[in-house]
Design a protein around this motif. Sequence first.
Motif, PDB file in Angstrom:
ATOM      1  N   ARG A 178       0.834  -1.199   0.000  1.00  0.00           N
ATOM      2  CA  ARG A 178       0.000   0.000   0.000  1.00  0.00           C
ATOM      3  C   ARG A 178       0.871   1.252   0.000  1.00  0.00           C
ATOM      4  O   ARG A 178       1.980   1.247   0.539  1.00  0.00           O
ATOM      5  N   VAL A 179       0.371   2.309  -0.611  1.00  0.00           N
ATOM      6  CA  VAL A 179       1.010   3.619  -0.513  1.00  0.00           C
ATOM      7  C   VAL A 179       0.198   4.415   0.490  1.00  0.00           C
ATOM      8  O   VAL A 179      -0.987   4.674   0.287  1.00  0.00           O
ATOM      9  N   GLU A 180       0.837   4.774   1.596  1.00  0.00           N
ATOM     10  CA  GLU A 180       0.121   5.381   2.708  1.00  0.00           C
ATOM     11  C   GLU A 180       0.785   6.689   3.139  1.00  0.00           C
ATOM     12  O   GLU A 180       1.930   6.969   2.789  1.00  0.00           O
ATOM     13  N   THR A 181       0.053   7.446   3.929  1.00  0.00           N
ATOM     14  CA  THR A 181       0.587   8.646   4.551  1.00  0.00           C
ATOM     15  C   THR A 181       1.281   8.254   5.847  1.00  0.00           C
ATOM     16  O   THR A 181       0.697   7.578   6.700  1.00  0.00           O
ATOM     17  N   VAL A 182       2.539   8.636   5.973  1.00  0.00           N
ATOM     18  CA  VAL A 182       3.356   8.308   7.148  1.00  0.00           C
ATOM     19  C   VAL A 182       3.984   9.595   7.671  1.00  0.00           C
ATOM     20  O   VAL A 182       4.001  10.616   6.974  1.00  0.00           O
ATOM     21  N   PRO A 183       4.511   9.579   8.897  1.00  0.00           N
ATOM     22  CA  PRO A 183       5.129  10.802   9.434  1.00  0.00           C
ATOM     23  C   PRO A 183       6.314  11.268   8.592  1.00  0.00           C
ATOM     24  O   PRO A 183       7.098  10.456   8.089  1.00  0.00           O
ATOM     25  N   ASP A 184       6.453  12.578   8.458  1.00  0.00           N
ATOM     26  CA  ASP A 184       7.628  13.131   7.781  1.00  0.00           C
ATOM     27  C   ASP A 184       8.871  12.800   8.601  1.00  0.00           C
ATOM     28  O   ASP A 184       8.845  12.853   9.834  1.00  0.00           O
ATOM     29  N   PRO A 185       9.986  12.460   7.933  1.00  0.00           N
ATOM     30  CA  PRO A 185      11.215  12.200   8.680  1.00  0.00           C
ATOM     31  C   PRO A 185      11.839  13.491   9.182  1.00  0.00           C
ATOM     32  O   PRO A 185      11.657  14.562   8.601  1.00  0.00           O
ATOM     33  N   GLY A 186      12.586  13.376  10.267  1.00  0.00           N
ATOM     34  CA  GLY A 186      13.326  14.511  10.803  1.00  0.00           C
ATOM     35  C   GLY A 186      14.645  14.043  11.362  1.00  0.00           C
ATOM     36  O   GLY A 186      14.896  12.843  11.500  1.00  0.00           O
ATOM     37  N   LEU A 187      15.511  14.983  11.678  1.00  0.00           N
ATOM     38  CA  LEU A 187      16.808  14.636  12.254  1.00  0.00           C
ATOM     39  C   LEU A 187      16.605  14.097  13.670  1.00  0.00           C
ATOM     40  O   LEU A 187      15.897  14.688  14.480  1.00  0.00           O
ATOM     41  N   VAL A 188      17.217  12.955  13.940  1.00  0.00           N
ATOM     42  CA  VAL A 188      17.176  12.349  15.270  1.00  0.00           C
ATOM     43  C   VAL A 188      18.548  12.419  15.931  1.00  0.00           C
ATOM     44  O   VAL A 188      18.680  12.836  17.073  1.00  0.00           O
ATOM     45  N   GLU A 189      19.574  12.004  15.192  1.00  0.00           N
ATOM     46  CA  GLU A 189      20.945  12.055  15.667  1.00  0.00           C
ATOM     47  C   GLU A 189      21.706  13.151  14.917  1.00  0.00           C
ATOM     48  O   GLU A 189      21.332  13.530  13.802  1.00  0.00           O
ATOM     49  N   ALA A 190      22.779  13.620  15.531  1.00  0.00           N
ATOM     50  CA  ALA A 190      23.577  14.678  14.904  1.00  0.00           C
ATOM     51  C   ALA A 190      24.268  14.204  13.639  1.00  0.00           C
ATOM     52  O   ALA A 190      24.744  15.017  12.840  1.00  0.00           O
ATOM     53  N   THR A 191      24.322  12.889  13.428  1.00  0.00           N
ATOM     54  CA  THR A 191      24.968  12.316  12.244  1.00  0.00           C
ATOM     55  C   THR A 191      23.966  12.000  11.137  1.00  0.00           C
ATOM     56  O   THR A 191      24.341  11.425  10.111  1.00  0.00           O
ATOM     57  N   ASP A 192      22.694  12.364  11.326  1.00  0.00           N
ATOM     58  CA  ASP A 192      21.642  12.091  10.341  1.00  0.00           C
ATOM     59  C   ASP A 192      21.601  13.149   9.241  1.00  0.00           C
ATOM     60  O   ASP A 192      22.079  14.279   9.412  1.00  0.00           O
ATOM     61  N   ALA A 193      20.993  12.762   8.124  1.00  0.00           N
ATOM     62  CA  ALA A 193      20.566  13.706   7.092  1.00  0.00           C
ATOM     63  C   ALA A 193      19.162  13.314   6.652  1.00  0.00           C
ATOM     64  O   ALA A 193      18.792  12.134   6.708  1.00  0.00           O
ATOM     65  N   VAL A 194      18.391  14.279   6.235  1.00  0.00           N
ATOM     66  CA  VAL A 194      17.077  14.014   5.649  1.00  0.00           C
ATOM     67  C   VAL A 194      17.187  14.274   4.151  1.00  0.00           C
ATOM     68  O   VAL A 194      17.625  15.352   3.729  1.00  0.00           O
TER      69      VAL A 194
END
Length: 282
Positions: A13-29
């Motif tokens: 299924r193609v669904e609506t999910v939460p937008d990603p955000g930075l969690v750790e300082a080493t993350d990128a979106v």
Amino acid sequence: MRATVMYGAGDVRVETVPDPGLVEATDAVVRVTRAAICGSDLWPYKSMEHSETGRRMGHEFIGVVEAAGSDVRTVKAGDLVVAPFVWSDGTCVFCQEGLQTSCLHGGRYGFDGVDGGQGEAVRVPQADGTLVVLPVSADNALMPSLVTLTDVMATGHHAALAAGVGPGKAVAVVGDGAVGLCAVIAARRLGAEQVTLLGRHSDRIALAREFGATDIVSERGDEAVERVRQLTDGLGAHSVLECVGLEQSRNCYPMFSKAGSNPVASSIGSAASTTCQTATAR
């Protein structure tokens, strides 16, 4: 955002999910501009047991960095990047040996709270060790081809390197899917003199010939082994690149190889063991 979620065999299924955000300082979106479906996605599509929560799908994508954590140094907002099919820190003992899939601090997309690649955006952990900046724009005509760098081209090329493919060598490529076709490209790029593709799909065979395959073997089992040996003066191939990932093909590929050669299983297989021993090779 919208993203692909699999709830069980045949239930995608193609669904609506939460937008990603930075969690750790080493993350990128990363905002996804191109994504692909991997052959390995077909395994859960055929066999996954029902899940109430579903599984986020996809691990092959290109996109534009929207945000980068405070510890990220190699990418910045606005960069067009390619993401390999796993994320890794690039610094652990395994990464330093070129085994990023075994990274001590890495993981897979779609698991442990990390987005899948088949969505509008992805939080990419360990961005410095994972993402590679592309020196082109997001609308470049090469985009469809560059997506292959996320998985299939890298997988086929790695197999060819690990198998010692080089000038004057005879190579057998088992499988005419995307990884197999990319392995043909890689083998020719590395100077192989003879590249034999084992496959049965006419459209893929045509591509393989265009990419540089010198011979095609459509037989299977013992007949395929005999045909490969005929094409290599009875000796077998210097390098065998297994690009299917199923137990049957992994069990057979050592029989295509020349004595003392270095056959390599290039795909992430769906079977846990290989029962055929290299002693069956000449």
